[in-house]
Design an enzyme around this catalytic site. Structure first.
Site, PDB file in Angstrom:
ATOM      1  N   CYS A   1      -1.557  -8.724  -4.804  1.00 59.47           N
ATOM      2  CA  CYS A   1      -1.869  -8.531  -3.464  1.00 59.47           C
ATOM      3  C   CYS A   1      -3.438  -8.537  -3.296  1.00 59.47           C
ATOM      4  CB  CYS A   1      -1.376  -7.002  -3.039  1.00 59.47           C
ATOM      5  SG  CYS A   1      -1.786  -5.537  -3.988  1.00 59.47           S
TER       6      CYS A   1
ATOM      7  N   GLU B   1       2.045  -0.709   1.958  1.00 62.97           N
ATOM      8  CA  GLU B   1       1.025  -1.529   1.139  1.00 62.97           C
ATOM      9  C   GLU B   1       1.475  -2.854   1.415  1.00 62.97           C
ATOM     10  OE1 GLU B   1      -1.457  -0.036  -0.556  1.00 62.97           O
ATOM     11  OE2 GLU B   1      -1.004   2.071  -0.188  1.00 62.97           O
TER      12      GLU B   1
HETATM   13  P1  NAP Z   1       9.191  -8.661   0.296  1.00 65.13           P
HETATM   14  O1  NAP Z   1       9.771  -9.774   0.357  1.00 65.13           O
HETATM   15  O2  NAP Z   1       8.547  -7.808   1.468  1.00 65.13           O
HETATM   16  O3  NAP Z   1       9.710  -7.639  -0.925  1.00 65.13           O
HETATM   17  C1  NAP Z   1       9.391  -6.370  -1.189  1.00 65.13           C
HETATM   18  C2  NAP Z   1      10.462  -5.202  -1.246  1.00 65.13           C
HETATM   19  O4  NAP Z   1      10.970  -5.256   0.147  1.00 65.13           O
HETATM   20  C3  NAP Z   1      11.503  -5.777  -2.028  1.00 65.13           C
HETATM   21  O5  NAP Z   1      12.149  -4.726  -2.686  1.00 65.13           O
HETATM   22  C4  NAP Z   1      12.495  -6.484  -0.798  1.00 65.13           C
HETATM   23  O6  NAP Z   1      13.870  -6.352  -1.504  1.00 65.13           O
HETATM   24  C5  NAP Z   1      12.545  -5.372   0.002  1.00 65.13           C
HETATM   25  N1  NAP Z   1      12.592  -5.866   1.556  1.00 65.13           N
HETATM   26  C6  NAP Z   1      12.142  -7.106   1.878  1.00 65.13           C
HETATM   27  N2  NAP Z   1      12.867  -7.142   3.217  1.00 65.13           N
HETATM   28  C7  NAP Z   1      13.621  -5.935   3.555  1.00 65.13           C
HETATM   29  C8  NAP Z   1      14.543  -5.485   4.436  1.00 65.13           C
HETATM   30  N3  NAP Z   1      14.241  -6.099   5.603  1.00 65.13           N
HETATM   31  N4  NAP Z   1      14.995  -4.119   4.220  1.00 65.13           N
HETATM   32  C9  NAP Z   1      14.704  -3.623   3.118  1.00 65.13           C
HETATM   33  N5  NAP Z   1      14.114  -3.816   2.166  1.00 65.13           N
HETATM   34  C10 NAP Z   1      13.333  -4.990   2.443  1.00 65.13           C
HETATM   35  O7  NAP Z   1       7.549  -8.910  -0.703  1.00 65.13           O
HETATM   36  P2  NAP Z   1       7.556  -9.830  -1.672  1.00 65.13           P
HETATM   37  O8  NAP Z   1       7.294 -11.181  -1.033  1.00 65.13           O
HETATM   38  O9  NAP Z   1       8.659 -10.022  -2.885  1.00 65.13           O
HETATM   39  O10 NAP Z   1       6.225  -9.128  -2.657  1.00 65.13           O
HETATM   40  C11 NAP Z   1       5.079  -9.577  -2.529  1.00 65.13           C
HETATM   41  C12 NAP Z   1       4.115  -9.280  -1.510  1.00 65.13           C
HETATM   42  O11 NAP Z   1       3.675  -7.667  -1.890  1.00 65.13           O
HETATM   43  C13 NAP Z   1       2.806  -9.822  -1.254  1.00 65.13           C
HETATM   44  O12 NAP Z   1       2.596  -9.964   0.123  1.00 65.13           O
HETATM   45  C14 NAP Z   1       1.745  -8.985  -1.919  1.00 65.13           C
HETATM   46  O13 NAP Z   1       0.527  -8.876  -1.484  1.00 65.13           O
HETATM   47  C15 NAP Z   1       2.583  -7.714  -1.473  1.00 65.13           C
HETATM   48  N6  NAP Z   1       1.855  -6.519  -2.478  1.00 65.13           N
HETATM   49  C16 NAP Z   1       1.111  -5.506  -1.718  1.00 65.13           C
HETATM   50  C17 NAP Z   1       0.575  -4.563  -2.487  1.00 65.13           C
HETATM   51  C18 NAP Z   1      -0.359  -3.429  -2.055  1.00 65.13           C
HETATM   52  O14 NAP Z   1      -0.574  -2.412  -2.620  1.00 65.13           O
HETATM   53  N7  NAP Z   1      -0.617  -3.673  -0.858  1.00 65.13           N
HETATM   54  C19 NAP Z   1       1.014  -4.542  -3.795  1.00 65.13           C
HETATM   55  C20 NAP Z   1       1.720  -5.487  -4.444  1.00 65.13           C
HETATM   56  C21 NAP Z   1       2.122  -6.617  -3.766  1.00 65.13           C
HETATM   57  P3  NAP Z   1      14.574  -7.850  -1.925  1.00 65.13           P
HETATM   58  O15 NAP Z   1      13.983  -8.147  -3.182  1.00 65.13           O
HETATM   59  O16 NAP Z   1      15.633  -7.547  -2.195  1.00 65.13           O
HETATM   60  O17 NAP Z   1      14.335  -8.848  -0.922  1.00 65.13           O
END
Ligand code: NAP
Length: 457
Positions: A263, A229
């Site tokens: 998102c 997602e």
């Molecule tokens: P993110 O950096 O990808 O982080 C999301 C989760 O993934 C966090 O728990 C993060 O941990 C973990 N993570 C990141 N890189 C990783 C890796 N290489 N290995 C393991 N875990 C990893 O996303 P964000 O920027 O914080 O969140 C916002 C994004 O989420 C936006 O793009 C938004 O649109 C999207 N979103 C999508 C939905 C949907 O339903 N489609 C809903 C809500 C949000 P850490 O915090 O420790 O880095």
């Protein structure tokens, strides 16, 4: 310590957490696997429904206290956080009512014998979740999967650890056996190790493209089913016959709810030339009337962003947009408050060669595009790597539906801002990810559709 609550309104570190040890990871895997083995033949559903019913009661009873934990973790308005707790409780109601129906064996009609599909658990699910809806994101995967019989290990975002632990504690208090939901403060390598473990059979992530690619790669290497997602750069298409007064009423929710960090919030407003000037005027009225301040104060209408890092990233994107020809119609000025506030900003004149054209701007920034004929609006909406949730706004419902059918998107809302309800499948296409959460579709993502076939002699 990577896992910290840094209150984005005060910038104070309120909690810090030690990283989980490998022994804690192994204990979570053992406990989860033991439960899976007990539950995989369909046993224990009555007890699991009782736990989820109790979870719903606890969420409602402690609504404000739980909401405050989220507000302190990532800054969202207390009223919005309370709404999130309520929404999670509604997932409990929905899935408790539907679990028997969703898990019932499905007969297959064949002239060659007797066949049916059992819906069974598959094993432990590794869930990686973001900070923007700290409870909702956990709830929408944990509740259905627990009812299915899939235990869950949770790695939540490093900036909302207190919310993640509070949710896990609540599940325990509701009576779930140890191993049902284990929240672990783990690093990326440990996430990879868990995914590789044979006791883990599913992986789900909500987050950015970057995080999604990394975790999906681990899942693919280990042949584990996964759902992603991811982000969006969703279009809000205003049709030429749109009622501008009705439209003005949804602008705040569509773009500024949760400080624009949703998102599915509309990021690109695609407006016909007959309404363009009036739209900009109305959007500016909405953007300039927000009240920034303490998110725990119920009179505040715009929260700080979740972190300094997120604010800096957004500022960089806006700077890049402007350096490449975008115009600032409103905003983009520093905010004289200590928290991580970003002034609501309206950008116009973003051309296709602007680096931000195909980027998600995750905060209170609206991009406005002008079009002349509706096909141009559809083409612009589809000219994106993403396809999560778009909006069509217009008085002629037939035209709005016709336009909706031509948008490359996992979800489309007509004449409303984005939304999420337990019975509606949630998810995207293209770089917004794959798989669905919520509804029956989400419930069955990690179900073993187990065929049993008895051919006739
Ligand atoms: P993110 O950096 O990808 O982080 C999301 C989760 O993934 C966090 O728990 C993060 O941990 C973990 N993570 C990141 N890189 C990783 C890796 N290489 N290995 C393991 N875990 C990893 O996303 P964000 O920027 O914080 O969140 C916002 C994004 O989420 C936006 O793009 C938004 O649109 C999207 N979103 C999508 C939905 C949907 O339903 N489609 C809903 C809500 C949000 P850490 O915090 O420790 O880095």
């Amino acid at each position: 310590m990577a896992y910290k609550t840094v209150n984005p309104y005060t910038n104070e570190v309120e909690h810090e957490y030690e990283n989980a040890t490998d022994a804690q990871v192994e204990a979570a895997l053992q406990a989860g696997h033991k439960l899976y083995k007990q539950w995989r033949d369909g046993s224990g559903l009555t007890e699991r429904k009782q736990v989820i019913e109790k979870l719903g009661q606890l969420l409602r009873k402690r609504k404000t206290a739980l909401a405050e934990i989220m507000t302190r973790d990532m800054g969202k308005l207390i009223g919005e956080a309370e709404g999130e707790v309520e929404l999670c409780a509604s997932f409990c109601d929905y899935y408790v009512q539907r679990a028997d129906q969703f898990l019932a064996p499905k007969p297959i009609y064949t002239a060659s014998g007797n066949a049916y599909v059992l819906r069974q658990a598959t094993g432990i699910l590794m869930a990686v979740e973001p900070w923007n809806f700290p409870f909702y994101q956990i709830a929408r995967v944990f509740i259905p999967n627990f009812l299915v019989g899939n235990p869950m290990i949770l790695k939540d975002a490093s900036n909302c650890p207190t919310s993640a632990q509070a949710f896990a504690d609540l599940v325990k208090e509701a009576g779930a056996p140890v191993g049902s939901l284990t929240n672990l403060f783990i690093n990326y390598d440990q996430v990879g190790q868990i995914i590789a473990d044979p006791r883990v059979q599913g992986v789900c992530l909500t987050g950015s493209e970057r995080g999604g690619q990394a975790v999906a790669t681990e899942a693919a290497k280990n042949l584990k089913k996964n759902t992603m997602e991811l982000g969006g750069n969703d279009a809000f298409i205003v049709l030429p016959d749109a009622d501008i007064d009705k439209l003005a009423k949804v602008i705040f929710f569509a773009r500024l709810y949760n400080a624009g960090q949703v998102c599915t919030s509309s990021k690109r407003f695609i407006v016909p030339d007959n309404l363009y000037d009036e739209f900009l005027k109305r959007a500016k009225e909405v953007f300039s009337s927000v009240k920034m301040g303490d998110p725990l104060d119920r009179t505040t209408t715009l929260a700080p962003m979740n972190s300094k890092k997120a604010k800096e990233k957004l500022q960089k994107q806006v700077d890049t947009a402007v350096e490449n020809g975008a115009k600032v119609y409103y905003g983009n000025k520093p905010v004289d408050l200590p928290g991580q506030f970003f002034m609501p900003t309206i950008l116009t004149d973003i051309t296709k060669d602007n680096p931000v054209f195909d980027q998600e701007m995750f905060g209170p920034v609206m991009s406005v595009y002008k079009y002349h004929d509706v096909q141009e609006a559809i083409d612009l909406a589809n000219d994106s790597s993403f396809g999560l949730g778009n909006t069509i706004f217009g008085e002629n419902i037939h035209q709005a539906r016709q336009v909706a059918s031509q948008i490359e998107s996992g979800m489309t809302w007509i004449n409303s801002g984005w939304g999420s309800l337990p019975e509606l499948p949630f998810g995207g296409v293209k770089h917004s990810g794959y798989g669905r959460e919520l509804s029956e579709v989400g419930f069955t993502e990690f179900v073993n559709e187990h065929l049993v076939y008895e051919p006739e002699d």
